[in-house]
Design an enzyme around this catalytic site. Structure first.
Site, short mmCIF file in Angstrom:
data_model
loop_
_atom_site.label_atom_id
_atom_site.label_comp_id
_atom_site.label_asym_id
_atom_site.label_seq_id
_atom_site.Cartn_x
_atom_site.Cartn_y
_atom_site.Cartn_z
N LYS A 164 0.83 -1.20 0.00
CA LYS A 164 0.00 0.00 0.00
C LYS A 164 0.88 1.26 0.00
O LYS A 164 2.10 1.19 0.20
CB LYS A 164 -0.91 -0.03 1.23
CG LYS A 164 -1.85 -1.23 1.27
CD LYS A 164 -2.78 -1.10 2.48
CE LYS A 164 -3.59 -2.35 2.70
NZ LYS A 164 -4.57 -2.18 3.79
N TYR A 224 -12.24 -2.82 -2.80
CA TYR A 224 -12.75 -2.80 -1.42
C TYR A 224 -14.27 -2.86 -1.36
O TYR A 224 -14.87 -2.53 -0.34
CB TYR A 224 -12.24 -1.54 -0.71
CG TYR A 224 -10.80 -1.66 -0.24
CD1 TYR A 224 -10.36 -2.76 0.49
CD2 TYR A 224 -9.87 -0.64 -0.50
CE1 TYR A 224 -9.05 -2.88 0.92
CE2 TYR A 224 -8.55 -0.74 -0.06
CZ TYR A 224 -8.15 -1.86 0.66
OH TYR A 224 -6.85 -1.97 1.09
N GLU A 256 -9.48 -10.94 -7.21
CA GLU A 256 -8.55 -9.80 -7.11
C GLU A 256 -7.48 -9.87 -8.20
O GLU A 256 -7.11 -8.84 -8.77
CB GLU A 256 -7.94 -9.75 -5.70
CG GLU A 256 -8.97 -9.33 -4.67
CD GLU A 256 -8.50 -9.39 -3.22
OE1 GLU A 256 -9.28 -8.97 -2.34
OE2 GLU A 256 -7.37 -9.85 -2.95
P1 CMP Z 1 -6.75 -4.90 3.96
O1 CMP Z 1 -6.13 -6.23 4.09
O2 CMP Z 1 -6.32 -4.02 2.86
O3 CMP Z 1 -8.34 -5.10 3.83
C1 CMP Z 1 -9.24 -4.14 4.28
C2 CMP Z 1 -8.60 -3.04 5.05
O4 CMP Z 1 -9.48 -2.30 5.86
C3 CMP Z 1 -7.62 -3.62 6.04
O5 CMP Z 1 -6.51 -4.12 5.33
C4 CMP Z 1 -7.36 -2.44 6.95
O6 CMP Z 1 -6.32 -1.60 6.45
C5 CMP Z 1 -8.68 -1.69 6.85
N1 CMP Z 1 -9.43 -1.76 8.10
C6 CMP Z 1 -9.95 -2.85 8.66
N2 CMP Z 1 -10.59 -2.50 9.81
C7 CMP Z 1 -10.46 -1.16 9.93
C8 CMP Z 1 -10.88 -0.21 10.90
N3 CMP Z 1 -11.59 -0.59 11.97
N4 CMP Z 1 -10.56 1.08 10.72
C9 CMP Z 1 -9.85 1.45 9.62
N5 CMP Z 1 -9.41 0.59 8.67
C10 CMP Z 1 -9.71 -0.70 8.83
#
Ligand code: CMP
Length: 143
Positions: free
Chosen positions: A9, A49, A126
Site C-alpha cells: 500500500k 474494497y 482480485e
Molecule cells: P486490507 O487487508 O487491505 O483489507 C481491508 C482493510 O481495511 C484492512 O486491510 C485495513 O487496512 C482496513 N481496516 C480494517 N478495519 C479497519 C478499521 N476498523 N478502521 C480502519 N481501517 C480498517
C-alpha cells in the site's frame, strides 16, 4: 499451483519498505509471477474494497489506497494464500506478531502496509481485477 494477490500500500511505498517486503516472500519460497508499480484509480479502489462498502471506514480506505503509488503483485506457491497471510500478520499491526510484516513495521490498522487475498475466491477475483492474463508470467524456478 495456487496464486494470491498482494499489494504493497502507499504507506509501504512511502516508507521505502518495498524491497524488504518483497524479500520476505522470496525467501519464504514463493514465486513472483506478476508485478506492477502503479497509481490506483478510484474505480479500481472501490471495486477492490467493494466488500467493505457499508463499513464506516470505506471512504478512508479508498482515499488512502488512491493517495500514492502501490506495488501490485501476484505470487504463486503451494498454500500461498494462507502462507502469505502468515508472513503479513494480523490486520491490526498492533496485535500482529513480531516477525510478521505488520508486526515488525506497522502501528495503525488503516496504515497496515500490505494487502493479501484472504481466500481462494477472493484471490481469483482480485488477480482478475488487477492484472490482465498477459501481465502474468508463467514460469517455475529451476533451483
Ligand atoms: P486490507 O487487508 O487491505 O483489507 C481491508 C482493510 O481495511 C484492512 O486491510 C485495513 O487496512 C482496513 N481496516 C480494517 N478495519 C479497519 C478499521 N476498523 N478502521 C480502519 N481501517 C480498517
Amino acid at each position: 499451483m495456487e496464486r494470491t494477490f498482494l499489494a504493497i500500500k502507499p504507506d509501504g511505498v512511502q516508507r521505502k519498505l518495498v524491497g524488504e517486503i518483497i524479500r520476505r516472500f522470496e525467501t519464504k519460497g514463493f514465486t513472483l509471477v506478476g508485478l506492477k508499480f502503479m497509481n490506483v484509480s478510484r474505480e479500481l479502489a472501490e471495486s477492490h474494497y467493494g466488500v467493505h462498502r457499508e463499513r464506516p471506514f470505506f471512504g478512508s480506505l479508498v482515499e488512502f489506497i488512491t493517495s500514492g503509488p502501490v506495488v501490485a503483485m501476484v505470487w504463486e506457491g503451494d498454500g500461498v494464500i494462507a502462507g502469505a497471510r502468515k508472513v503479513i500478520g494480523a490486520t491490526n499491526p498492533l496485535t500482529a506478531e513480531p516477525g510478521t510484516i505488520r508486526g515488525d513495521f506497522g502501528a495503525n490498522i488503516g496504515r497496515n502496509l500490505i494487502h493479501g487475498s484472504d481466500a481462494p475466491e477472493t484471490a481469483q477475483s482480485e488477480i482478475a481485477l488487477w492484472f490482465k492474463d498477459e501481465e502474468l508470467v508463467n514460469w517455475s524456478p529451476t533451483i
